[in-house]
Design an enzyme around this catalytic site. Sequence first.
Site, PDB file in Angstrom:
ATOM      1  N   HIS A 111      84.330   7.375  34.945  1.00  0.00           N
ATOM      2  CA  HIS A 111      82.951   7.358  34.437  1.00  0.00           C
ATOM      3  C   HIS A 111      82.767   6.276  33.379  1.00  0.00           C
ATOM      4  O   HIS A 111      81.672   5.728  33.239  1.00  0.00           O
ATOM      5  CB  HIS A 111      82.583   8.724  33.869  1.00  0.00           C
ATOM      6  CG  HIS A 111      82.257   9.743  34.913  1.00  0.00           C
ATOM      7  ND1 HIS A 111      81.247  10.675  34.775  1.00  0.00           N
ATOM      8  CD2 HIS A 111      82.798   9.979  36.136  1.00  0.00           C
ATOM      9  CE1 HIS A 111      81.193  11.438  35.857  1.00  0.00           C
ATOM     10  NE2 HIS A 111      82.129  11.034  36.696  1.00  0.00           N
ATOM     11  N   ARG A 143      88.881  11.468  35.548  1.00  0.00           N
ATOM     12  CA  ARG A 143      87.429  11.401  35.798  1.00  0.00           C
ATOM     13  C   ARG A 143      86.721  10.667  34.663  1.00  0.00           C
ATOM     14  O   ARG A 143      85.820   9.855  34.900  1.00  0.00           O
ATOM     15  CB  ARG A 143      86.884  12.823  35.942  1.00  0.00           C
ATOM     16  CG  ARG A 143      85.392  12.912  36.211  1.00  0.00           C
ATOM     17  CD  ARG A 143      85.003  14.327  36.613  1.00  0.00           C
ATOM     18  NE  ARG A 143      83.569  14.451  36.813  1.00  0.00           N
ATOM     19  CZ  ARG A 143      82.762  15.141  36.005  1.00  0.00           C
ATOM     20  NH1 ARG A 143      83.255  15.776  34.950  1.00  0.00           N
ATOM     21  NH2 ARG A 143      81.468  15.212  36.249  1.00  0.00           N
TER      22      ARG A 143
END
Length: 318
Positions: free
Chosen positions: A65, A61
Amino acid sequence: MGLVGSLFSFIVFLSCLIAVYGQGTRIGFYSTTCPNAETIVRTTMTSHFGSDPRIAPGLLRMHFHDCFVQGCDGSVLISGPNTERTAGANFNLRGFEVIDDAKTQLEAACPGVVSCADILTLAARDSIALTKGQSWQVPTGRRDGRVSLATNVNNLPSPSDSVDVQRRKFAAFRLNTRDLVALVGGHTIGTAACGFFTNRIFNTTGNSADPTMDQTFVPELQRLCPLNGDASTRVDLDFGSGNTFDTSFFNNLSRGRGILQSDHVLWTNPSTRTIVQEFMASRDNFNAQFARSMVKMSNIGVKTGANGEIRRVCSAVN
């Protein structure tokens, strides 16, 4: 148009591609300057994963991002007031200590050679391998960005996005619909805070759930995320197989068990359902497409030369 005009147009087109995909990355970039770089990152990941398996989805993740904000330049790793790390969408990012650990070891072995952006990219790949997914070769050679601003974290995909909105956000980085479905498939090892989906399992009166969900699944989610409970409690997005990188996530979508609205609509929208069905039917197809899409994503906005640096410490610019 003529030969000169055609050549000029091609150069402009190529320049646009380079701006999005980056330039200068290649497989084996550190083969002579730091030949054990990938081994050091992998060993560090394996050690931390043994203590806390949740760092695998956390680093995947984090990489996502990072790449969707100013390109894959490690800017999400920089700490301090008003940096990307302080943005609301990044509050729950985890795994920074893994990157710092790997960087410390790499600086001892090869001072000033391996970028933090590359460490994060390699760690994301290793996260998949550690959760029983398929590994792939990662082009390296990124340099680290010098700018990290919370105000730039304004266009990440949202848990409430429709397929059209998701496609638009991915297309901004030349990622197509197959890339979208494959990369969202990373949720097979992901989690989400209850606050991101309680509106789907309770309506305003607190009794009814989204009728398009599997109604036999709703009571379990309500138990894990009670009304007026702790909104920060995290739930596996691939219910029943949250620790393994597999195609179970897509099977759950087909059964009305997509937890986030943005995941659920990949099944209800005909343009993405066919891709979901393909990945459900073949884990090999999913693994291959996921690897291709990760390589594409990891080359978004790559910085090279004077456009970046090799940070001595990943949490601060030099």
